[in-house]
Scaffold this active site. Structure first.
Site, PDB file in Angstrom:
ATOM      1  N   PHE A 130       0.856  -1.179   0.000  1.00  0.00           N
ATOM      2  CA  PHE A 130       0.000   0.000   0.000  1.00  0.00           C
ATOM      3  C   PHE A 130       0.897   1.236   0.000  1.00  0.00           C
ATOM      4  O   PHE A 130       1.984   1.220   0.592  1.00  0.00           O
ATOM      5  CB  PHE A 130      -0.892  -0.028   1.248  1.00  0.00           C
ATOM      6  CG  PHE A 130      -1.954   1.017   1.293  1.00  0.00           C
ATOM      7  CD1 PHE A 130      -3.115   0.876   0.545  1.00  0.00           C
ATOM      8  CD2 PHE A 130      -1.812   2.147   2.084  1.00  0.00           C
ATOM      9  CE1 PHE A 130      -4.118   1.846   0.590  1.00  0.00           C
ATOM     10  CE2 PHE A 130      -2.793   3.119   2.140  1.00  0.00           C
ATOM     11  CZ  PHE A 130      -3.950   2.967   1.384  1.00  0.00           C
ATOM     12  N   SER A 141       1.439   3.923   1.519  1.00  0.00           N
ATOM     13  CA  SER A 141       2.000   4.515   2.734  1.00  0.00           C
ATOM     14  C   SER A 141       2.965   3.591   3.472  1.00  0.00           C
ATOM     15  O   SER A 141       3.584   4.010   4.454  1.00  0.00           O
ATOM     16  CB  SER A 141       0.868   4.906   3.689  1.00  0.00           C
ATOM     17  OG  SER A 141       0.137   3.762   4.091  1.00  0.00           O
ATOM     18  N   LYS A 142       3.112   2.353   3.026  1.00  0.00           N
ATOM     19  CA  LYS A 142       3.971   1.402   3.731  1.00  0.00           C
ATOM     20  C   LYS A 142       5.457   1.736   3.501  1.00  0.00           C
ATOM     21  O   LYS A 142       5.808   2.488   2.598  1.00  0.00           O
ATOM     22  CB  LYS A 142       3.687  -0.024   3.263  1.00  0.00           C
ATOM     23  CG  LYS A 142       2.246  -0.459   3.422  1.00  0.00           C
ATOM     24  CD  LYS A 142       1.739  -0.367   4.837  1.00  0.00           C
ATOM     25  CE  LYS A 142       0.311  -0.899   4.930  1.00  0.00           C
ATOM     26  NZ  LYS A 142      -0.305  -0.648   6.250  1.00  0.00           N
ATOM     27  N   PRO A 143       6.346   1.148   4.314  1.00  0.00           N
ATOM     28  CA  PRO A 143       7.776   1.419   4.117  1.00  0.00           C
ATOM     29  C   PRO A 143       8.256   1.164   2.687  1.00  0.00           C
ATOM     30  O   PRO A 143       9.099   1.890   2.175  1.00  0.00           O
ATOM     31  CB  PRO A 143       8.439   0.471   5.119  1.00  0.00           C
ATOM     32  CG  PRO A 143       7.453   0.380   6.241  1.00  0.00           C
ATOM     33  CD  PRO A 143       6.108   0.370   5.557  1.00  0.00           C
TER      34      PRO A 143
END
Length: 374
Positions: A182, A184-186
């Site tokens: 997704f 916004s993930k790292p």
């Protein structure tokens, strides 16, 4: 100030991302194109496992992992109540029963000391969540699983890809590792995406079949499956982002440590509790989260000052309307307290020290104003 600065990340990687996407547009293989295999090979090498299976989302990763384990209606899966709904959702979609175990109050991860008491003859798997970017105590959880007939362990690593635990990588610590890409993930794509990781050949083959509607070969459906493939263009985006992923992880570690140091200077009377990071692991801070007694007042003050914040998560799953029947009236005090107190601050690899200083100064002011009013 952005909560997560995806624009700055794109600016730094624009040439590579654009070229990768253009290559897909040129060859036109939008489903299962060559970038899919290339990404899977690179991710497997990064984690240090034999198999990576890219899938349509982090939720699909959990669902396919459970399907590959042949979860049956009535089977129990031990997990945490303090997580995004997808963790329990995938269990329930297959007819399974999530069994909620409370969290450690200082890390917000599942408390391994409470897992063994929750195991019953119906237990089929254990699904810990590596929340906020810090891996759970996987060695202890794996040991518990081994003592009970080799229960499978699925690490829900949607927020911890890139994190380390005792010198090993998140997603490579148990039967299955499942992560999300997704945005916004790292490590994020520009839509939905995810991946599964395992050293088990049979499970990997099952997952590959399940993600293409259970096909072992074209139009031969050997098992029940789903449409769970990750699009080629999203794989291309992640391949481009891998070019500076090690740098981003180093930045996340440094920014998180600096946040921790700055917050350590806040007076105890202001009611801020920093999350603990255990000495044998790190945290890649998918969210930089802390616990605040006066959360609502601080939340309003920061947002009014132009500092974006978020709450991950405001209600634990055993108190959610869709899942409370599985909680059976449980009181899980640490999860419930965390839900009342957690708040996440701006965090990304491109966050500057000047921005951090602004955030912490605004937080300090908000806390002091609240204390003065009460």
């Amino acid at each position: 100030m952005p909560f997560i600065d995806l624009k700055a990340q794109y600016a730094a990687l624009k040439t590579s991302i654009d070229a990768r996407i253009q290559r897909v547009l040129d060859h036109g293989q939008y489903i299962m194109g060559p970038e899919v295999k290339e990404l899977e090979e690179k991710l497997a090498a990064h984690v240090g496992v034999k198999h990576c299976i890219s899938v349509a989302s982090g939720t699909e990763a959990l669902l396919i992992a459970l399907m590959a384990l042949d979860l049956q209606p009535g089977d129990e899966v031990i997990t945490t109540p303090f997580t995004f709904a997808a963790t329990a959702e995938t269990i329930v979609l297959l007819g399974g029963v999530p069994v909620f175990v409370d969290i450690e109050p200082d890390t917000c991860n599942i408390d391994p000391k409470l897992i063994e008491a929750a195991i019953t003859p119906r237990t089929r798997a254990i699904m810990p969540v590596s929340l906020y970017g810090q891996v759970c105590d996987m060695d202890e959880i794996n040991a518990i699983a081994a003592r009970h007939g080799g229960l499978p362990v699925i690490e829900d690593a949607a927020q911890s890809f890139g994190a380390s635990y005792r010198g090993r990588k998140s997603c490579g610590l148990s039967t299955w590792g499942a992560t999300s890409f997704f945005p916004s993930k790292p490590l994020g794509c520009y839509g939905d995406g995810g991946a599964l990781f395992t050293d088990d050949d049979a499970l990997a083959q099952a997952a590959r079949e399940i993600r293409v509607h259970g096909q072992s070969q074209r139009y031969t459906h050997t098992r029940l499956g789903v449409g769970g493939r990750m699009d080629t263009i999203q794989c291309a985006v992640v391949l481009a982002k891998l070019e500076r992923f090690d740098w981003e992880i180093a930045r996340r570690l440094a920014i998180g440590e600096r946040y921790q140091e700055l917050l350590a200077g806040l007076p105890e009377a202001l009611g801020v509790q920093r999350l603990a990071v255990r000495g044998n692991r790190d945290c890649v801070w998918a969210q930089f989260t802390l616990q605040i007694e006066a959360r609502e007042a601080v939340f309003k003050s920061l947002n009014g000052a132009g500092i974006p914040t978020a709450i991950h998560y405001p209600r634990p799953l055993h108190q959610q309307p869709a899942y409370e029947r599985f909680g059976r009236g449980q009181v899980l005090p640490h999860a419930e307290a965390a839900a009342r107190r957690v708040m996440s601050l701006p965090m990304s690899a491109d966050l500057s020290e000047a921005q951090q200083d602004v955030v912490v100064a605004a937080l300090r002011q908000a806390l002091q104003q609240h204390v003065a009013r009460v």
